[in-house]
Design a protein around this motif. Structure first.
Motif, mmCIF file in Angstrom:
data_model
loop_
_atom_site.group_PDB
_atom_site.id
_atom_site.type_symbol
_atom_site.label_atom_id
_atom_site.label_comp_id
_atom_site.label_asym_id
_atom_site.label_seq_id
_atom_site.Cartn_x
_atom_site.Cartn_y
_atom_site.Cartn_z
ATOM 1 N N SER A 157 -37.159 25.194 3.901
ATOM 2 C CA SER A 157 -38.535 25.201 3.007
ATOM 3 C C SER A 157 -38.822 25.988 1.474
ATOM 4 C CB SER A 157 -40.202 26.256 3.868
ATOM 5 O OG SER A 157 -39.038 27.245 4.102
ATOM 6 N N LYS A 158 -38.077 26.881 1.443
ATOM 7 C CA LYS A 158 -37.183 27.546 0.291
ATOM 8 C C LYS A 158 -36.254 26.443 -0.672
ATOM 9 C CE LYS A 158 -33.477 30.251 1.914
ATOM 10 N NZ LYS A 158 -32.095 29.773 0.434
ATOM 11 N N ALA A 159 -36.266 26.450 -1.344
ATOM 12 C CA ALA A 159 -35.115 25.735 -2.765
ATOM 13 C C ALA A 159 -33.530 25.786 -1.979
ATOM 14 C CB ALA A 159 -35.307 25.825 -4.221
ATOM 15 N N PRO A 160 -33.514 25.102 -1.639
ATOM 16 C CA PRO A 160 -32.258 24.723 -1.135
ATOM 17 C C PRO A 160 -30.919 24.955 -1.646
ATOM 18 C CG PRO A 160 -32.690 22.817 -1.001
ATOM 19 C CD PRO A 160 -33.601 23.647 -1.430
ATOM 20 N N ARG A 161 -29.527 25.532 -1.576
ATOM 21 C CA ARG A 161 -28.197 25.061 -2.059
ATOM 22 C C ARG A 161 -27.306 24.447 -1.512
ATOM 23 N NH1 ARG A 161 -24.373 30.052 -4.925
ATOM 24 N NH2 ARG A 161 -26.335 29.864 -6.845
ATOM 25 N N LEU A 162 -27.120 23.317 -2.332
ATOM 26 C CA LEU A 162 -26.191 22.247 -1.438
ATOM 27 C C LEU A 162 -24.899 22.174 -1.958
ATOM 28 C CD1 LEU A 162 -25.270 19.861 0.240
ATOM 29 C CD2 LEU A 162 -25.998 18.220 -1.877
ATOM 30 N N LEU A 163 -23.805 22.466 -1.493
ATOM 31 C CA LEU A 163 -22.292 22.880 -2.607
ATOM 32 C C LEU A 163 -21.567 21.639 -2.150
ATOM 33 C CD1 LEU A 163 -20.333 24.304 -4.249
ATOM 34 C CD2 LEU A 163 -19.819 25.392 -2.442
ATOM 35 N N VAL A 164 -21.380 20.737 -2.659
ATOM 36 C CA VAL A 164 -20.298 19.433 -2.511
ATOM 37 C C VAL A 164 -18.603 19.716 -2.625
ATOM 38 C CG1 VAL A 164 -19.838 17.237 -2.891
ATOM 39 C CG2 VAL A 164 -21.993 18.191 -2.812
ATOM 40 N N VAL A 165 -18.146 19.372 -2.190
ATOM 41 C CA VAL A 165 -16.450 20.057 -2.534
ATOM 42 C C VAL A 165 -16.157 18.102 -2.574
ATOM 43 C CG1 VAL A 165 -14.688 20.661 -2.114
ATOM 44 C CG2 VAL A 165 -16.395 22.110 -0.998
ATOM 45 N N ALA A 191 -29.083 13.930 -2.457
ATOM 46 C CA ALA A 191 -29.439 14.607 -2.486
ATOM 47 C C ALA A 191 -30.754 15.109 -3.771
ATOM 48 C CB ALA A 191 -28.556 15.600 -2.488
ATOM 49 N N ARG A 192 -30.088 14.734 -4.652
ATOM 50 C CA ARG A 192 -31.112 14.992 -5.880
ATOM 51 C C ARG A 192 -32.444 14.062 -5.754
ATOM 52 N NH1 ARG A 192 -32.266 18.626 -7.056
ATOM 53 N NH2 ARG A 192 -30.712 19.680 -8.707
ATOM 54 N N ARG A 193 -32.261 12.761 -5.725
ATOM 55 C CA ARG A 193 -34.021 12.753 -5.005
ATOM 56 C C ARG A 193 -34.696 12.169 -4.338
ATOM 57 N NH1 ARG A 193 -29.760 8.151 -6.793
ATOM 58 N NH2 ARG A 193 -29.104 7.632 -4.395
ATOM 59 N N LEU A 194 -33.698 13.521 -3.097
ATOM 60 C CA LEU A 194 -34.644 13.904 -1.916
ATOM 61 C C LEU A 194 -35.498 15.475 -2.554
ATOM 62 C CD1 LEU A 194 -33.047 12.631 1.059
ATOM 63 C CD2 LEU A 194 -34.486 11.491 0.209
ATOM 64 N N ARG A 195 -34.740 16.639 -3.081
ATOM 65 C CA ARG A 195 -34.943 17.486 -2.943
ATOM 66 C C ARG A 195 -34.957 17.770 -4.590
ATOM 67 N NH1 ARG A 195 -36.420 21.297 0.775
ATOM 68 N NH2 ARG A 195 -36.732 22.423 -0.982
ATOM 69 N N GLU A 196 -36.024 17.347 -5.207
ATOM 70 C CA GLU A 196 -36.027 17.491 -7.073
ATOM 71 C C GLU A 196 -35.496 19.597 -6.797
ATOM 72 O OE1 GLU A 196 -36.249 17.504 -11.301
ATOM 73 O OE2 GLU A 196 -35.455 15.839 -9.703
ATOM 74 N N ASP A 197 -36.144 20.234 -6.110
ATOM 75 C CA ASP A 197 -35.868 21.799 -6.666
ATOM 76 C C ASP A 197 -34.679 21.807 -5.771
ATOM 77 O OD1 ASP A 197 -36.183 20.981 -3.869
ATOM 78 O OD2 ASP A 197 -38.171 22.744 -3.548
ATOM 79 N N ALA A 198 -33.637 21.544 -5.679
ATOM 80 C CA ALA A 198 -32.757 21.787 -5.080
ATOM 81 C C ALA A 198 -31.625 22.176 -6.297
ATOM 82 C CB ALA A 198 -31.780 20.868 -3.829
ATOM 83 N N GLU A 199 -31.168 23.156 -5.940
ATOM 84 C CA GLU A 199 -29.553 23.376 -6.797
ATOM 85 C C GLU A 199 -28.437 23.169 -5.811
ATOM 86 O OE1 GLU A 199 -27.284 27.170 -8.149
ATOM 87 O OE2 GLU A 199 -28.958 28.119 -6.384
ATOM 88 N N ILE A 200 -27.794 21.746 -6.664
ATOM 89 C CA ILE A 200 -26.816 21.037 -6.463
ATOM 90 C C ILE A 200 -25.674 21.036 -7.283
ATOM 91 C CG2 ILE A 200 -26.214 19.228 -5.794
ATOM 92 C CD1 ILE A 200 -28.847 17.571 -6.077
ATOM 93 N N ILE A 201 -24.392 22.055 -6.524
ATOM 94 C CA ILE A 201 -23.481 22.146 -7.370
ATOM 95 C C ILE A 201 -22.315 20.912 -6.265
ATOM 96 C CG2 ILE A 201 -21.668 24.097 -7.992
ATOM 97 C CD1 ILE A 201 -23.775 25.892 -6.717
ATOM 98 N N VAL A 202 -21.525 20.868 -7.659
ATOM 99 C CA VAL A 202 -20.537 19.767 -7.215
ATOM 100 C C VAL A 202 -18.936 20.509 -8.034
ATOM 101 C CG1 VAL A 202 -19.042 17.800 -7.306
ATOM 102 C CG2 VAL A 202 -21.317 18.148 -7.096
ATOM 103 N N VAL A 203 -18.250 21.030 -6.967
ATOM 104 C CA VAL A 203 -17.025 20.867 -7.455
ATOM 105 C C VAL A 203 -15.879 20.020 -7.109
ATOM 106 C CG1 VAL A 203 -17.480 23.753 -6.732
ATOM 107 C CG2 VAL A 203 -16.475 22.399 -5.218
ATOM 108 N N GLU A 204 -14.456 20.159 -8.473
ATOM 109 C CA GLU A 204 -14.025 18.918 -7.873
ATOM 110 C C GLU A 204 -12.443 19.392 -8.679
ATOM 111 O OE1 GLU A 204 -11.329 15.490 -7.701
ATOM 112 O OE2 GLU A 204 -13.122 15.744 -6.318
ATOM 113 N N ARG A 205 -11.490 19.521 -7.842
ATOM 114 C CA ARG A 205 -10.730 20.064 -7.574
ATOM 115 C C ARG A 205 -9.506 18.824 -9.521
ATOM 116 N NH1 ARG A 205 -6.552 19.984 -3.915
ATOM 117 N NH2 ARG A 205 -7.071 17.244 -3.330
ATOM 118 N N GLY A 206 -9.992 17.892 -9.795
ATOM 119 C CA GLY A 206 -9.592 17.031 -10.560
ATOM 120 C C GLY A 206 -10.386 17.070 -11.999
#
Length: 555
Positions: free
Chosen positions: A2-10, A23-38
């Motif tokens: 229910s609360k704004a979730p945080r999704l971390l993508v490795v 995920a963004r299209r499904l939850r506009e309020d979500a905090e979505i962080i993507v970490v990429e080594r390259g």
């Protein structure tokens, strides 16, 4: 949630980027962080060989998105040059190292997606660390290969699978002399041997030195060249080497976190891409899913499945009640080598037989559109099915045009659980520039049903036992121009009924022709006149050995 979730993508390429975007299209309020080594995200890694060869001219075309564009379009917080080094499952956080600064921070999550991909295999061989030995995984690898190609004129490509074929073609386009080395006795080992023959011929026709049944033993540096020593002792000189012998899952992070792994080190996931930790998902080249043919675990390092798996994971995270499971993979794949394409969907016959699974197969030859319309080019189809149910288990195609179309139809047919009877009546688009009134797929269905119904027996090798009578029913000029590899009696089909007395009814007969059609007709005639007869499946065009000097159709 229910609360704004945080999704971390490795991992920010295929599966990770797909998951974050969905995920963004499904939850506009979500905090979505993507970490990429390259340094790059969401790049088109399947296009890398084609930039090396110059077909994709602009390097920027491969960089589909970047952190700024993903922020603007999807409000994603994308952090490149950041390596995930530890997962604290109890605290629901990931330790991330900033590679440029060397600093480390912990990033919390509500849901975690692992999409680390796979790394090219680099076996522990002598000289493997020579800087002239390359693998191809990212844009930086591509840049290094381009620089080496600018400076050199000789290359050895190790592995004649899909990437090896593409790299051989593209290096040739840069006027690099290419040796293509494959441990197996054929190119494209995923395919049955005859279905790879035309592509091998095409490679040789373009002066690719195809070395089969020999592997790489090591590398010996020289002043101006690299010596590649093969298992046979043969030495090949090169300015650069491309290793394309497969990949291994990059799952050290998952392993250290105690997530369940499969026997080959892949992350085990359920149908919704959940790992053994319900708040951690995984997708792409690093995971183990289900095979649609055998319903057993499989791992397919391919872009299409990775993107779809990322979407499934996001759906289950943010709309679990409506989420649909990932149904498994067929392994549909295609490759082009100069003017010839070849591909597979489902299982090959040799793989089914090696697994002890009952199967039957037919090989047919046709053209991509009506033969009376200009530009008709030959293609070969092979289908494999369950002899009890008639359900399709796999298909392969090779030829000059229309190969992707047939593979796509057959992949759809397998997915739908269709049978050989269904192929007979598939209603496919027909107009002379596009197809035939009876498409090659229909013909394959007809041939399969003929075999099942006992109208014909097939052989896939020409017998060398003198007890057999091998009847070549091609016209005499064609039979002389393209001789069969065994002694034959040439009786052109239109004259067969008038020449039955030339055959010994007490001895078995095998009929052959160029494409398999006339030999089937001949077998039906002989069977109804009391002969013990079988037809050579697919004909000489489908089964000829590419290492012989016989000529083959070109584009």
């Amino acid at each position: 949630m229910s609360k704004a979730p945080r999704l971390l993508v490795v991992g920010g390429v295929a599966a990770g980027a797909s998951c974050a975007a969905r995920a963004r299209r499904l939850r506009e309020d979500a905090e979505i962080i993507v970490v990429e080594r390259g340094p790059d995200v969401s790049f088109a890694n399947c296009g890398l060989p084609y930039h090396i060869g110059g077909e994709i001219g602009a390097r920027e075309a491969l960089a589909v998105q970047n952190p700024a564009s993903l922020k603007a379009m999807l409000n994603l917080d994308v952090r490149t040059g950041c390596e995930a080094i530890e997962i604290d499952r109890a605290g629901k956080r990931v330790s991330v190292r900033h590679l440029s600064a060397g600093s480390v921070e912990w990033i919390g999550y509500d849901k975690l997606m692992l999409a680390p991909g796979a790394a090219p295999i680099r076996p522990a061989l002598p000289g493997i660390d020579d800087p002239r030995v390359f693998t191809l995984r990212n844009l930086q690898d591509m840049d290094r290969i381009c620089a080496a190609a600018d400076a050199g004129s000789r290359a050895v490509v190790i592995g004649a699978g899909f990437i090896g074929i593409e790299m051989s073609e593209q290096l040739h386009a840069r006027e690099i002399a290419v040796h293509l080395v494959e441990l197996q006795p054929q190119v494209l080992p995923h395919l049955d041997v005859p279905m790879a023959a035309l592509l091998e011929t095409e490679l040789r026709r373009h002066d690719i030195d195809v070395v089969l049944g020999d592997g790489i033993a090591g590398f010996e540096p020289g002043n101006d060249k690299l010596l590649c020593r093969l298992n046979s002792g043969k030495l090949l000189e090169a300015d650069m080497v491309i290793l394309s012998i497969g990949v291994q899952p990059d799952t050290a992070l998952a392993r250290s976190a105690g997530l369940e792994l499969g026997p080959r080190g892949h992350i085990v996931v359920d149908a919704f891409m959940r790992t053994s930790d319900p708040d951690i998902y995984a997708a792409g080249d690093a995971v183990q899913t289900r095979d649609r043919i055998s319903d057993t675990p499989t791992a397919l390092p391919m872009g299409g499945p990775a993107n779809r798996q990322g979407r499934v994971a996001a759906d289950h995270m943010f709309m679990p009640a409506q989420a649909r499971p990932y149904p498994g993979s067929l392994g549909t794949a295609i490759v082009r080598g100069f003017h010839v394409a070849a591909g597979i969907t489902g299982w090959s016959e040799k793989r089914l037989l090696a697994a002890g699974r009952a199967c039957q197969s037919v090989t047919v030859n046709d053209h991509q559109h009506a033969t009376y319309f200009p530009g008709a080019k030959p293609l070969t189809l092979k289908i494999v099915w369950n002899p009890e149910s008639g359900a399709l288990l796999g298909a392969q195609a090779t030829g000059f045009e229309g190969i992707d179309k047939r593979l796509d139809v057959l992949a759809t047919a397998i997915t739908a659980g269709m049978t050989i009877d269904d192929l007979c009546h598939l209603e496919l688009a027909y107009a002379p520039p596009f197809g035939s009134a009876k498409d090659a797929i229909n013909i394959a269905g007809f041939a399969a049903c003929n075999r099942r119904d006992g109208l014909v027996r097939h052989v896939t090798e020409l017998p060398r036992d003198p007890a057999f009578q091998i009847v070549d029913v091609r016209p005499k000029p064609l039979a002389e121009a393209f001789p069969a590899p065994v002694p034959v009696l040439n009786i052109p089909f239109p004259t067969l009924r008038a020449n039955l007395d030339k055959l010994d009814r007490s001895r078995p007969v095998v009929t052959l022709c160029a494409f398999g059609k006339m030999s089937y007709f001949a077998a039906r005639v002989l069977a109804q006149h009391g002969f013990d007869v079988a037809s050579f499946s697919g004909g000489i065009k489908a089964n000829i050995d590419p290492r012989t000097p016989a000529r083959h159709p070109t584009a």
